[in-house]
Motif scaffolding. Structure first.
Motif, short mmCIF file in Angstrom:
data_model
loop_
_atom_site.label_atom_id
_atom_site.label_comp_id
_atom_site.label_asym_id
_atom_site.label_seq_id
_atom_site.Cartn_x
_atom_site.Cartn_y
_atom_site.Cartn_z
N LEU A 162 30.03 45.13 47.74
CA LEU A 162 30.61 43.82 47.44
C LEU A 162 32.13 43.93 47.44
N ALA A 163 32.78 42.93 48.00
CA ALA A 163 34.24 42.84 47.95
C ALA A 163 34.62 41.81 46.89
N LEU A 164 35.61 42.17 46.07
CA LEU A 164 36.12 41.27 45.04
C LEU A 164 37.58 40.95 45.34
N GLY A 165 37.96 39.70 45.16
CA GLY A 165 39.35 39.31 45.36
C GLY A 165 39.74 38.19 44.43
N SER A 166 41.03 38.18 44.06
CA SER A 166 41.56 37.12 43.20
C SER A 166 43.05 36.96 43.45
N ASN A 167 43.50 35.70 43.54
CA ASN A 167 44.94 35.48 43.63
C ASN A 167 45.41 34.33 42.73
N ASP A 186 42.17 40.86 35.16
CA ASP A 186 41.16 40.54 34.16
C ASP A 186 39.95 39.86 34.81
N THR A 187 40.20 39.03 35.79
CA THR A 187 39.12 38.35 36.50
C THR A 187 38.28 39.36 37.27
N LEU A 188 38.92 40.31 37.97
CA LEU A 188 38.15 41.32 38.71
C LEU A 188 37.30 42.15 37.75
N GLN A 189 37.89 42.58 36.65
CA GLN A 189 37.12 43.38 35.69
C GLN A 189 35.98 42.56 35.09
N GLY A 190 36.26 41.31 34.78
CA GLY A 190 35.22 40.43 34.27
C GLY A 190 34.09 40.23 35.27
N TYR A 221 46.88 38.72 46.66
CA TYR A 221 45.56 38.96 46.08
C TYR A 221 45.52 40.34 45.43
N LEU A 222 44.62 40.49 44.49
CA LEU A 222 44.14 41.80 44.09
C LEU A 222 42.75 41.91 44.70
N ASN A 223 42.49 43.06 45.34
CA ASN A 223 41.21 43.29 46.00
C ASN A 223 40.63 44.63 45.58
N ALA A 224 39.31 44.68 45.53
CA ALA A 224 38.59 45.92 45.26
C ALA A 224 37.21 45.80 45.88
N VAL A 225 36.55 46.94 46.02
CA VAL A 225 35.18 46.99 46.54
C VAL A 225 34.32 47.72 45.52
N VAL A 226 33.12 47.19 45.32
CA VAL A 226 32.15 47.76 44.39
C VAL A 226 30.89 48.13 45.18
N VAL A 227 30.36 49.31 44.88
CA VAL A 227 29.12 49.77 45.49
C VAL A 227 28.05 49.82 44.41
N ALA A 228 26.84 49.37 44.76
CA ALA A 228 25.73 49.36 43.82
C ALA A 228 24.44 49.70 44.55
N GLU A 229 23.43 49.98 43.78
CA GLU A 229 22.06 50.13 44.29
C GLU A 229 21.25 48.96 43.76
N THR A 230 20.31 48.47 44.58
CA THR A 230 19.51 47.32 44.16
C THR A 230 18.18 47.29 44.87
N LYS A 231 17.25 46.58 44.27
CA LYS A 231 15.98 46.23 44.92
C LYS A 231 15.93 44.72 45.13
N LEU A 232 16.99 44.03 44.70
CA LEU A 232 17.04 42.58 44.85
C LEU A 232 17.18 42.20 46.33
N GLN A 233 16.62 41.06 46.67
CA GLN A 233 16.75 40.54 48.02
C GLN A 233 18.15 39.96 48.24
N PRO A 234 18.64 39.96 49.47
CA PRO A 234 19.99 39.45 49.75
C PRO A 234 20.26 38.06 49.19
N GLY A 265 41.40 29.36 51.03
CA GLY A 265 42.44 28.94 50.10
C GLY A 265 42.50 29.85 48.89
N ALA A 266 43.49 29.60 48.05
CA ALA A 266 43.66 30.37 46.82
C ALA A 266 42.41 30.26 45.96
N ARG A 267 42.12 31.33 45.21
CA ARG A 267 40.91 31.32 44.39
C ARG A 267 41.04 32.22 43.18
N THR A 268 40.36 31.82 42.13
CA THR A 268 40.32 32.67 40.94
C THR A 268 39.49 33.91 41.22
#
Length: 167
Positions: free
Chosen positions: A5-10, A16-20, A54-67, A90-93
């Motif tokens: 997953l990619a996370l971004g906020s500007n 704080d939003t990314l960590q949340g 923006y502040l951007n980060a990527v998170v890696v996870a394991e899942t059995k959930l469907q897309p 556009g700009a986004r939280t």
């Protein structure tokens, strides 16, 4: 299966939003945290002029959930952090994008997998390469190889900011 997953906020309190977002994504069952990339400050790409970085980060996870369930969770987290969809790029939280879900390939207009532009965005591939050095985009290739062909201008490491895994 692995999900990236990619996370971004500007807007607002970006870090704080990314960590949340990380905390909220992993608050419900079905996702197991593997790791988070370093945080990068990036120039806006596309969209209207005059946006803040923006502040951007990527998170890696394991899942059995469907897309589709993952998409619903990502959008719920965006909504919880005040995401408003008024203007494309556009700009986004908060922006939470599913980059890859295992080796799933889908042309569904509501959920295209892998993410249709991830392979051409340094603000995605730079953090992804840090948290998942062997990462691959189905049908596109290795993240490291894709990144080698991109200009990294406008992507700066914020070594003063570090995302924590869920508590």
């Amino acid at each position: 299966m692995k999900v990236v997953l990619a996370l971004g906020s500007n807007l607002g309190r970006r870090f704080d939003t990314l960590q949340g977002a990380v905390d909220t994504l992993f608050d419900a069952p079905g996702l197991q945290f593997v790791g988070a990339s370093p945080v990068y400050e990036t120039d806006p790409v596309g969209g209207p002029a005059g946006q803040k970085p923006y502040l951007n980060a990527v998170v890696v996870a394991e899942t059995k959930l469907q897309p589709r369930m993952l998409l619903d969770r990502a959008q719920s987290v965006e909504n919880a952090f005040g995401r408003v969809r008024e203007e494309r790029w556009g700009a986004r939280t908060l922006d939470v994008d599913l980059l890859v879900v295992g080796d799933v390939v889908s042309d569904d207009p509501e959920l295209t997998l892998p993410h249709p532009r991830a392979h051409e965005r340094a603000f995605v591939l730079v953090p992804w390469s840090q948290v998942d050095p062997d990462g691959e985009i189905p049908g596109r290739g290795r993240v490291a190889d894709l990144l080698a062909g991109l200009d990294r201008a406008g992507v700066w490491l914020r070594d003063d900011l570090k995302l924590q895994g869920p508590a």
